[in-house]
Design a protein around this motif. Structure first.
Motif, PDB file in Angstrom:
ATOM      1  N   LYS A  69      65.181  32.748 -82.058  1.00 52.78           N
ATOM      2  CA  LYS A  69      64.782  31.340 -82.018  1.00 52.78           C
ATOM      3  C   LYS A  69      66.053  30.492 -82.011  1.00 52.78           C
ATOM      4  O   LYS A  69      66.857  30.548 -82.946  1.00 52.78           O
ATOM      5  N   VAL A  70      66.220  29.713 -80.945  1.00 59.43           N
ATOM      6  CA  VAL A  70      67.438  28.918 -80.761  1.00 59.43           C
ATOM      7  C   VAL A  70      67.137  27.454 -81.068  1.00 59.43           C
ATOM      8  O   VAL A  70      66.234  26.858 -80.470  1.00 59.43           O
ATOM      9  N   VAL A  71      67.893  26.870 -82.000  1.00 54.64           N
ATOM     10  CA  VAL A  71      67.796  25.446 -82.322  1.00 54.64           C
ATOM     11  C   VAL A  71      69.208  24.897 -82.417  1.00 54.64           C
ATOM     12  O   VAL A  71      70.033  25.445 -83.159  1.00 54.64           O
ATOM     13  N   THR A  72      69.500  23.836 -81.672  1.00 58.88           N
ATOM     14  CA  THR A  72      70.830  23.228 -81.745  1.00 58.88           C
ATOM     15  C   THR A  72      70.707  21.758 -82.142  1.00 58.88           C
ATOM     16  O   THR A  72      69.702  21.099 -81.844  1.00 58.88           O
ATOM     17  N   GLU A  73      71.759  21.283 -82.791  1.00 62.87           N
ATOM     18  CA  GLU A  73      71.769  19.885 -83.202  1.00 62.87           C
ATOM     19  C   GLU A  73      71.721  18.953 -81.994  1.00 62.87           C
ATOM     20  O   GLU A  73      70.997  17.953 -81.997  1.00 62.87           O
ATOM     21  N   ALA A  74      72.480  19.278 -80.947  1.00 62.24           N
ATOM     22  CA  ALA A  74      72.574  18.388 -79.791  1.00 62.24           C
ATOM     23  C   ALA A  74      71.228  18.224 -79.095  1.00 62.24           C
ATOM     24  O   ALA A  74      70.798  17.106 -78.788  1.00 62.24           O
ATOM     25  N   ALA A  75      70.550  19.345 -78.829  1.00 59.62           N
ATOM     26  CA  ALA A  75      69.259  19.265 -78.142  1.00 59.62           C
ATOM     27  C   ALA A  75      68.209  18.600 -79.024  1.00 59.62           C
ATOM     28  O   ALA A  75      67.374  17.825 -78.543  1.00 59.62           O
ATOM     29  N   SER A  76      68.238  18.891 -80.314  1.00 63.55           N
ATOM     30  CA  SER A  76      67.265  18.285 -81.229  1.00 63.55           C
ATOM     31  C   SER A  76      67.468  16.782 -81.306  1.00 63.55           C
ATOM     32  O   SER A  76      66.498  15.999 -81.295  1.00 63.55           O
ATOM     33  N   ARG A  77      68.723  16.320 -81.359  1.00 60.66           N
ATOM     34  CA  ARG A  77      68.985  14.886 -81.463  1.00 60.66           C
ATOM     35  C   ARG A  77      68.548  14.163 -80.182  1.00 60.66           C
ATOM     36  O   ARG A  77      67.950  13.084 -80.248  1.00 60.66           O
ATOM     37  N   ARG A  78      68.865  14.747 -79.037  1.00 61.93           N
ATOM     38  CA  ARG A  78      68.420  14.144 -77.773  1.00 61.93           C
ATOM     39  C   ARG A  78      66.899  14.042 -77.735  1.00 61.93           C
ATOM     40  O   ARG A  78      66.336  13.014 -77.353  1.00 61.93           O
ATOM     41  N   PHE A  79      66.230  15.113 -78.147  1.00 57.80           N
ATOM     42  CA  PHE A  79      64.769  15.142 -78.129  1.00 57.80           C
ATOM     43  C   PHE A  79      64.183  14.092 -79.055  1.00 57.80           C
ATOM     44  O   PHE A  79      63.284  13.332 -78.670  1.00 57.80           O
ATOM     45  N   PHE A  80      64.668  14.015 -80.301  1.00 54.21           N
ATOM     46  CA  PHE A  80      64.075  13.082 -81.250  1.00 54.21           C
ATOM     47  C   PHE A  80      64.342  11.627 -80.862  1.00 54.21           C
ATOM     48  O   PHE A  80      63.471  10.765 -81.046  1.00 54.21           O
ATOM     49  N   ARG A  81      65.507  11.335 -80.331  1.00 52.16           N
ATOM     50  CA  ARG A  81      65.755   9.965 -79.879  1.00 52.16           C
ATOM     51  C   ARG A  81      64.806   9.589 -78.750  1.00 52.16           C
ATOM     52  O   ARG A  81      64.292   8.471 -78.703  1.00 52.16           O
TER      53      ARG A  81
END
Length: 333
Positions: free
Chosen positions: A140-152
């Protein structure tokens, strides 16, 4: 001036859904310059790649696409063409509006919420390997960069849609690092949008609450796997495939997608339900400012459903795709 839109035909039910939707939009007075392309199995059958380069280039050029489900041949080498399509275009989020349609029977009424799903990571990154024979590891891959882009993106969409509350769906009580990072980025991003109320809910409790009182939800945001499961559960809550649509978003690109598809052998020629492609077409019209024809088409769909005569077999009737289309067009006038 005609509105340029890429039209992606994925085969099977799509061969009946596409002309039905085109007829309805034309009857509503919408002027669209369709750039039509095959993808998935019908492209492969013509000796082309599953995702032909001219099709991908067209989507990038127009920035707008209407897409049927892409039929995928079983197993390698094609894989899942719909997932590959999202990856090829850099689509990083999908929005699933879940709302009752007048005239469509459903388990619950008064439901109107959004499921917003991250598309690039999680278990859908498909990072799998066999450690030793009989033991497979899936990462399971989770990155800060992708998560921040998604939530914004998700918070901005919720604000623009006039929503009030955003629930983050997670399993951080067990997956303390992966979902813990996802949840922490949600909390940080929420502080950038003080007008929205952030909430947190564990995914299993979310599913239980959806089948007890789905009206309590406004916006649900989550990772790739949970989003796939929860959005289908939500579709069941509001009446099934006829009440679903998807908006896939990337940088400068929006793809309005039908999630229901199957082979003509399974469904039958001229038996496909056109509504799963017509609803995303309505969302597309609203997004480009064609609100009046979008409103008229939605009202015509609800009028036809309420009459109870024009129903395809999946809705318990015996009407053909053509007959449903004719009923919707008649209700436009």
């Amino acid at each position: 001036m005609s509105l340029p839109i890429t039209l992606i035909q994925g085969g099977g039910a799509g061969f009946d859904q596409v002309p039905a939707v085109q007829r309805v939009l034309e009857a509503a007075g919408v002027d669209i310059a369709w750039d039509e392309h095959l993808a998935g199995q019908p492209a492969l059958e013509r000796g082309e790649p599953a995702l032909p380069a001219p099709m991908l280039d067209s989507v990038r050029k127009t920035g707008l696409a209407l897409k049927t489900t892409l039929l995928s041949p079983p197993g390698p080498p094609a894989g899942n063409c719909n997932v590959q399509f999202r990856q090829a275009l850099g689509l990083f989020a999908t929005v699933r509006p879940l709302k009752n349609l007048r005239g469509l029977p459903a388990r619950f009424q008064g439901v109107d919420f959004l499921v917003i799903r991250e598309l690039t990571e999680d278990l859908y990154a498909a990072a799998e390997h066999e450690i030793v024979p009989g033991v497979v590891q899936s990462i399971k891959v989770v990155t800060e960069a992708a998560s921040r882009r998604f939530f914004r993106f998700a918070f901005d969409w919720a604000r623009s849609a006039g929503r009030k509350t955003v629930h983050c769906v997670h399993k951080a009580n067990i997956l303390k690092m992966a979902d813990g990072l996802f949840l922490e980025i949600f909390r940080q991003t929420a502080r950038e949008f003080p007008e929205l109320q952030p909430r947190e809910i564990i995914v299993d409790n979310c599913c239980m609450q959806m089948v007890l009182r789905p009206q309590q939800f406004d916006v649900l945001v989550m990772g790739n796997l949970y989003g796939d499961i929860v959005s289908d559960l939500g579709a069941g809550v509001v009446g099934g495939i006829s009440a679903t649509a998807g908006i896939n978003v990337g940088d400068g690109v929006r793809v309005y997608e039908c999630f229901h598809g199957g082979s003509r052998e399974a469904i039958g020629a001229n038996r496909a339900n056109p509504l799963p492609l017509l609803l995303p077409a309505i969302d597309l019209l609203e997004a480009v400012g064609q609100t009046e024809p979008a409103r008229r088409i939605l009202a015509a769909v609800e009028t036809a459903l309420s009459a109870g005569q024009a129903r395809t077999p999946d809705l318990g009737g015996n009407a053909t795709t053509t007959e449903v289309t004719q009923a919707i067009i008649a209700a436009l006038h």
